[in-house]
Design a protein around this motif. Sequence first.
Motif, PDB file in Angstrom:
ATOM      1  N   HIS A 229      22.760  -5.320   1.240  1.00 54.84           N
ATOM      2  CA  HIS A 229      22.665  -3.869   1.099  1.00 54.84           C
ATOM      3  C   HIS A 229      21.448  -3.292   1.827  1.00 54.84           C
ATOM      4  N   LEU A 230      20.576  -4.162   2.335  1.00 58.56           N
ATOM      5  CA  LEU A 230      19.467  -3.675   3.159  1.00 58.56           C
ATOM      6  C   LEU A 230      19.960  -3.123   4.489  1.00 58.56           C
ATOM      7  N   TYR A 231      21.110  -3.609   4.968  1.00 54.04           N
ATOM      8  CA  TYR A 231      21.584  -3.217   6.296  1.00 54.04           C
ATOM      9  C   TYR A 231      21.711  -1.703   6.436  1.00 54.04           C
ATOM     10  N   PHE A 232      22.230  -1.047   5.404  1.00 52.32           N
ATOM     11  CA  PHE A 232      22.511   0.381   5.509  1.00 52.32           C
ATOM     12  C   PHE A 232      21.522   1.221   4.715  1.00 52.32           C
ATOM     13  N   SER A 233      20.315   0.701   4.534  1.00 56.71           N
ATOM     14  CA  SER A 233      19.259   1.463   3.875  1.00 56.71           C
ATOM     15  C   SER A 233      18.298   2.009   4.924  1.00 56.71           C
ATOM     16  N   LYS A 234      17.894   3.262   4.768  1.00 58.48           N
ATOM     17  CA  LYS A 234      16.977   3.862   5.741  1.00 58.48           C
ATOM     18  C   LYS A 234      15.555   3.337   5.568  1.00 58.48           C
ATOM     19  N   PHE A 235      15.100   3.249   4.316  1.00 61.81           N
ATOM     20  CA  PHE A 235      13.767   2.714   4.028  1.00 61.81           C
ATOM     21  C   PHE A 235      13.884   1.612   2.981  1.00 61.81           C
ATOM     22  N   VAL A 236      13.234   0.486   3.262  1.00 67.00           N
ATOM     23  CA  VAL A 236      13.173  -0.618   2.305  1.00 67.00           C
ATOM     24  C   VAL A 236      11.799  -0.573   1.652  1.00 67.00           C
ATOM     25  N   CYS A 237      11.804  -0.399   0.342  1.00 68.51           N
ATOM     26  CA  CYS A 237      10.552  -0.277  -0.405  1.00 68.51           C
ATOM     27  C   CYS A 237      10.220  -1.611  -1.062  1.00 68.51           C
ATOM     28  N   LEU A 238       9.162  -2.260  -0.581  1.00 64.22           N
ATOM     29  CA  LEU A 238       8.691  -3.512  -1.173  1.00 64.22           C
ATOM     30  C   LEU A 238       7.838  -3.148  -2.385  1.00 64.22           C
ATOM     31  N   THR A 239       8.397  -3.367  -3.555  1.00 60.79           N
ATOM     32  CA  THR A 239       7.733  -2.964  -4.798  1.00 60.79           C
ATOM     33  C   THR A 239       6.931  -4.141  -5.337  1.00 60.79           C
ATOM     34  N   VAL A 240       5.618  -3.955  -5.437  1.00 60.15           N
ATOM     35  CA  VAL A 240       4.734  -5.039  -5.877  1.00 60.15           C
ATOM     36  C   VAL A 240       3.887  -4.554  -7.049  1.00 60.15           C
ATOM     37  N   PHE A 269       9.864  -0.307   6.646  1.00 56.10           N
ATOM     38  CA  PHE A 269       9.331  -0.804   5.378  1.00 56.10           C
ATOM     39  C   PHE A 269       8.219   0.104   4.862  1.00 56.10           C
ATOM     40  N   ILE A 270       8.235   0.309   3.555  1.00 56.15           N
ATOM     41  CA  ILE A 270       7.118   0.957   2.873  1.00 56.15           C
ATOM     42  C   ILE A 270       6.780   0.118   1.646  1.00 56.15           C
ATOM     43  N   VAL A 271       5.580   0.290   1.140  1.00 58.48           N
ATOM     44  CA  VAL A 271       5.117  -0.498  -0.008  1.00 58.48           C
ATOM     45  C   VAL A 271       4.819   0.440  -1.169  1.00 58.48           C
ATOM     46  N   LEU A 272       5.305   0.052  -2.347  1.00 48.86           N
ATOM     47  CA  LEU A 272       5.013   0.781  -3.587  1.00 48.86           C
ATOM     48  C   LEU A 272       4.278  -0.174  -4.523  1.00 48.86           C
ATOM     49  N   ILE A 273       3.063   0.212  -4.909  1.00 45.85           N
ATOM     50  CA  ILE A 273       2.257  -0.611  -5.810  1.00 45.85           C
ATOM     51  C   ILE A 273       2.356  -0.014  -7.210  1.00 45.85           C
ATOM     52  N   SER A 274       2.999  -0.745  -8.103  1.00 47.53           N
ATOM     53  CA  SER A 274       3.209  -0.248  -9.467  1.00 47.53           C
ATOM     54  C   SER A 274       2.068  -0.676 -10.388  1.00 47.53           C
ATOM     55  N   LYS A 275       2.092  -0.126 -11.594  1.00 47.24           N
ATOM     56  CA  LYS A 275       1.093  -0.449 -12.626  1.00 47.24           C
ATOM     57  C   LYS A 275      -0.327  -0.219 -12.100  1.00 47.24           C
ATOM     58  N   TYR A 304       1.449   4.536  -4.614  1.00 47.94           N
ATOM     59  CA  TYR A 304       1.045   3.988  -5.909  1.00 47.94           C
ATOM     60  C   TYR A 304       1.855   4.662  -7.012  1.00 47.94           C
ATOM     61  N   PHE A 305       2.276   3.834  -7.964  1.00 45.59           N
ATOM     62  CA  PHE A 305       3.073   4.349  -9.077  1.00 45.59           C
ATOM     63  C   PHE A 305       2.351   4.069 -10.385  1.00 45.59           C
ATOM     64  N   SER A 306       2.199   5.148 -11.161  1.00 45.53           N
ATOM     65  CA  SER A 306       1.527   5.037 -12.449  1.00 45.53           C
ATOM     66  C   SER A 306       2.259   5.904 -13.461  1.00 45.53           C
ATOM     67  N   ASN A 307       2.388   5.411 -14.669  1.00 46.40           N
ATOM     68  CA  ASN A 307       3.034   6.194 -15.723  1.00 46.40           C
ATOM     69  C   ASN A 307       2.208   7.413 -16.126  1.00 46.40           C
ATOM     70  N   LYS A 308       0.948   7.486 -15.678  1.00 41.91           N
ATOM     71  CA  LYS A 308       0.052   8.562 -16.097  1.00 41.91           C
ATOM     72  C   LYS A 308      -0.021   9.712 -15.096  1.00 41.91           C
ATOM     73  N   ASN A 309       0.508   9.538 -13.895  1.00 40.56           N
ATOM     74  CA  ASN A 309       0.327  10.564 -12.859  1.00 40.56           C
ATOM     75  C   ASN A 309       1.660  10.835 -12.176  1.00 40.56           C
ATOM     76  N   SER A 310       2.490  11.641 -12.812  1.00 36.01           N
ATOM     77  CA  SER A 310       3.843  11.868 -12.309  1.00 36.01           C
ATOM     78  C   SER A 310       3.852  12.623 -10.984  1.00 36.01           C
ATOM     79  N   GLU A 311       2.910  13.569 -10.789  1.00 30.36           N
ATOM     80  CA  GLU A 311       2.894  14.330  -9.542  1.00 30.36           C
ATOM     81  C   GLU A 311       2.524  13.437  -8.367  1.00 30.36           C
ATOM     82  N   LYS A 312       1.553  12.569  -8.558  1.00 34.58           N
ATOM     83  CA  LYS A 312       1.140  11.654  -7.493  1.00 34.58           C
ATOM     84  C   LYS A 312       2.259  10.667  -7.165  1.00 34.58           C
TER      85      LYS A 312
END
Length: 416
Positions: A229-240, A269-275, A304-312
Amino acid sequence: MIDKLIIKVKPGNGGKGSVSFNRDSNNSRGGPDGGNGGSGGNIILKANSNLSDLNKYSFQKSFFAENGNDGSKQKKSGSKGKNLTLDLPIGCLVWEISGENKTLVASILNETSEIELYLGGSGGKGNTSFVSSQNKEPLLAEAGQHSQIYSLELDYRINSDLLLLGLPNSGKSSFLSSFSNAKPEINTYPYTTREPVIAISKVNYSNIKIIELPSIDNGKGLGANYLKHLYFSKFVCLTVEHGENIIEQIDNLLDSISSFDENLLTKKFIVLISKSENVNSDEKKIINNKLLEKFPFLSTLPFYFSNKNSEKNKEILLFVLKNMSEVNNSENDAFIPTINLRNLNINKVKKTQDFYEILDRNFIQLAEGSDLSNWKALVQFQYKLKSSKISDELNNLGIKKGDKIKISNYEFTWEE
């Protein structure tokens, strides 16, 4: 979710041509008036944007188009058989299976995709088509062309604007549930997500289609079954996950992708850093510099993804929204269907120990559409056979008077 299965399809057979004469009590010597048979229905593939899987084909696996109707007297041609249209989700590849080989024959890549995949058999000619100066009362007509059954593999690859890929418990589901209508199961144990989750996120009155794949770790895990399913995705987000070795996590994911198909490493590719609740701006700068130095192909700085900063948290979606129109998620030569030119080199005559077999499709149709048990029809058939190039092939193979000829279900002797 069913994203791959095999079905069988068959175009319609052509209708039989008619042997008929316009004779009644007032006209005992009327001429031939047999009509032609109608063509069989075609197999058509059509994009349906409302479909998001192949579940509708999980029960019924065989699909036949309608046969053409037979011709009849008074030169009436048979009607064409109804076409059979199969609705497929956008992103579906169709492979024709023959033995152990398969060939890509169709790609449903956008909403306007509509492909006439297989034509129905042609209708047989009625006896009016065989009138000549030498034969004014032809007893010959053609059977309709028979269509073969094809085995097709439907291979659905989801179109998406953003695809989330990560190790177990990397925060993919938490991110997806925060910004979409999806409610994936979230838990502390690994591999909570067991199949792809499709969601829509609304950003600035626009829709972003997001897919979360099951987790993958060193090329293993449930996500390994869905990397196509990566073939037809515009951006692949590597979630770490922050707090672990981020570079090792990204290397792990990239190695898994490369092992599946190294050509996918050319994706955006883009990177999303959780927690990342406790990550300050200085630490972010250090992380950003390390990642861009190690992975210069990244499309932008990490998010960056945080449960405390929804706008960011929305920054990644705003980036995708701004840039997704510039990315073609289906531009790949591997998905260009192959054009097969069928039946170009088939022998028209085969010699065996006991007989000569006629394999020419046109003559087989003529034999099957005529009553060759009628000696007059057989004489007309042999005359037509001797007037064709088939006669030259038979002579080259050494046929002589009295040898047996087989065509379809008929056998007769060769007369010089």
